[in-house]
Write a protein that holds these residues in place. Sequence first.
Motif, PDB file in Angstrom:
ATOM      1  N   ASP A 219       0.881  -1.185   0.000  1.00 25.16           N
ATOM      2  CA  ASP A 219       0.000   0.000   0.000  1.00 25.16           C
ATOM      3  C   ASP A 219       0.914   1.230   0.000  1.00 25.16           C
ATOM      4  OD1 ASP A 219      -2.142   1.733   0.222  1.00 25.16           O
ATOM      5  OD2 ASP A 219      -2.578   1.270   2.317  1.00 25.16           O
ATOM      6  N   LYS A 221       1.469   4.113  -0.890  1.00 21.32           N
ATOM      7  CA  LYS A 221       1.018   5.406  -1.393  1.00 21.32           C
ATOM      8  C   LYS A 221       1.682   6.534  -0.619  1.00 21.32           C
ATOM      9  CE  LYS A 221      -3.427   5.699   0.903  1.00 21.32           C
ATOM     10  NZ  LYS A 221      -4.856   5.764   0.677  1.00 21.32           N
ATOM     11  N   ASN A 223       0.927   8.951   1.225  1.00 16.42           N
ATOM     12  CA  ASN A 223       0.693   9.326   2.626  1.00 16.42           C
ATOM     13  C   ASN A 223       1.007   8.214   3.629  1.00 16.42           C
ATOM     14  OD1 ASN A 223      -1.528   7.724   2.318  1.00 16.42           O
ATOM     15  ND2 ASN A 223      -3.015   9.383   2.395  1.00 16.42           N
ATOM     16  N   ASN A 224       1.643   7.161   3.155  1.00 15.48           N
ATOM     17  CA  ASN A 224       2.115   6.142   4.091  1.00 15.48           C
ATOM     18  C   ASN A 224       3.615   6.242   4.339  1.00 15.48           C
ATOM     19  OD1 ASN A 224      -0.324   5.011   4.758  1.00 15.48           O
ATOM     20  ND2 ASN A 224      -0.297   3.546   3.072  1.00 15.48           N
ATOM     21  N   ASP A 239       1.468   2.382   8.270  1.00 14.45           N
ATOM     22  CA  ASP A 239       0.333   1.633   7.722  1.00 14.45           C
ATOM     23  C   ASP A 239       0.800   0.258   7.245  1.00 14.45           C
ATOM     24  OD1 ASP A 239      -2.147   0.981   6.943  1.00 14.45           O
ATOM     25  OD2 ASP A 239      -2.360   2.501   5.391  1.00 14.45           O
TER      26      ASP A 239
HETATM   27 MG    MG Z   1      -2.829   4.517   4.895  1.00 14.39          MG
END
Ligand code: MG
Length: 370
Positions: A219, A221, A223-224, A239
């Motif tokens: 994941d 992305k 914002n992680n 995350d």
């Molecule tokens: Mg997240």
Amino acid sequence: MVESGVRQIIRQFRIEGRPARIEPLTCGHINDTYVVVAETDGGIVRYILQRINDAVFRDPVSLMENVVRVTEHIRSRMESIDAERAGRQPAVIAARDGAGCYRDGEGGFWRVYTYIEGAVTYDKVESEELAHEAARTFGWFQNMLTDLPGPGLHETIADFHNTPKRLETFERVARADPCNRARNAKAEIEFVLENATLCDVLLNAAQAGEIPVRVIHNDAKINNVMLDENTHKGVCVIDLDTVMPGLSVYDFGDMVRTVVTLADEDERDLSKVAVNMQVFEAIVEGYAGQTKGFLCSGEKEHLVVAGKLITFEQLIRFLGDYLAGDVYYKIGREGHNLDRSRAQMKLVRSIMENEEAMNATVERAFRQIE
Ligand code: MG
Ligand code: GN1
């Protein structure tokens, strides 16, 4: 959950001090997140408290076993490289009984993380430097996990990036059209069906032995990833619920999806959603510098197509959820999942238009650092 309920929950963990304030954080599409501010004799200590969405993650106990192993491994590896940064990795705070999560009276699963002070996340990139650093940090993360000892990690969501399966689910919901919404998304549904052959590309390459299975984030992305608020250098990756076996190129694909355009994931002004080639170059260079030691040629060759595929997969997921009645992703407005899917579709188109140039950039970047 009302604040008194959450207060009861935080008491079940081995935190320092007295919880003084609990504030909800509205980021993330899946779990419920709160910041807990605790007062100790030495000052304030903050924590992240989360209720794990167990409709999505069916086995939170195994999930937390993964997270503990991964965070401890990264922290111990970083100890000898950069002790200060080792101390800024997320760590799981055990429940009172020593477990990685706590089960409340209603069956909900909760966990607590340390709060990473002085670090920030972004929902979109604002500069090439930021793109470079975000990609460098995800490359660093994959590198850290190349030698994770012990048995394979648990698969926390089965077939997570099995795009052909995602397509089957999508086709079923599009046919059934339970909320009578397909009429609002004719062009998008048609686009998915027309490009369905894209779905098999990475699984075929993996099956042919061209791409190995590794431990990846799944994941990846924008914002992680957390960057230092002053130096803007990568601090850690957060995350971690989907950290499990997968293809390295999935993470690269998610970076492309969320970084290569200067627009938000749910941008409604589609003229803003397009590949920015300078930003793409920054992503590739940041990522290549950290991963050149372990990536094989099959992985390098599939980086760009992974950007296209992961964005296409996300289009399928958002659009499928819109048609299903917004049952998976949290939404902030009516039609939110449709807006999100339209932005993904626009980005897939833009990647298609730039694919050749993007492949040339990848080749050049890896050649230069070898
Ligand atoms: Mg997240
Ligand atoms: C979800 O919860 P969040 O925002 O980190 C989703 C990802 C999607 C992403 C799209 C477990 O992640 O797979 O790519 O939304 N996570 C899960 O923004 O489904």
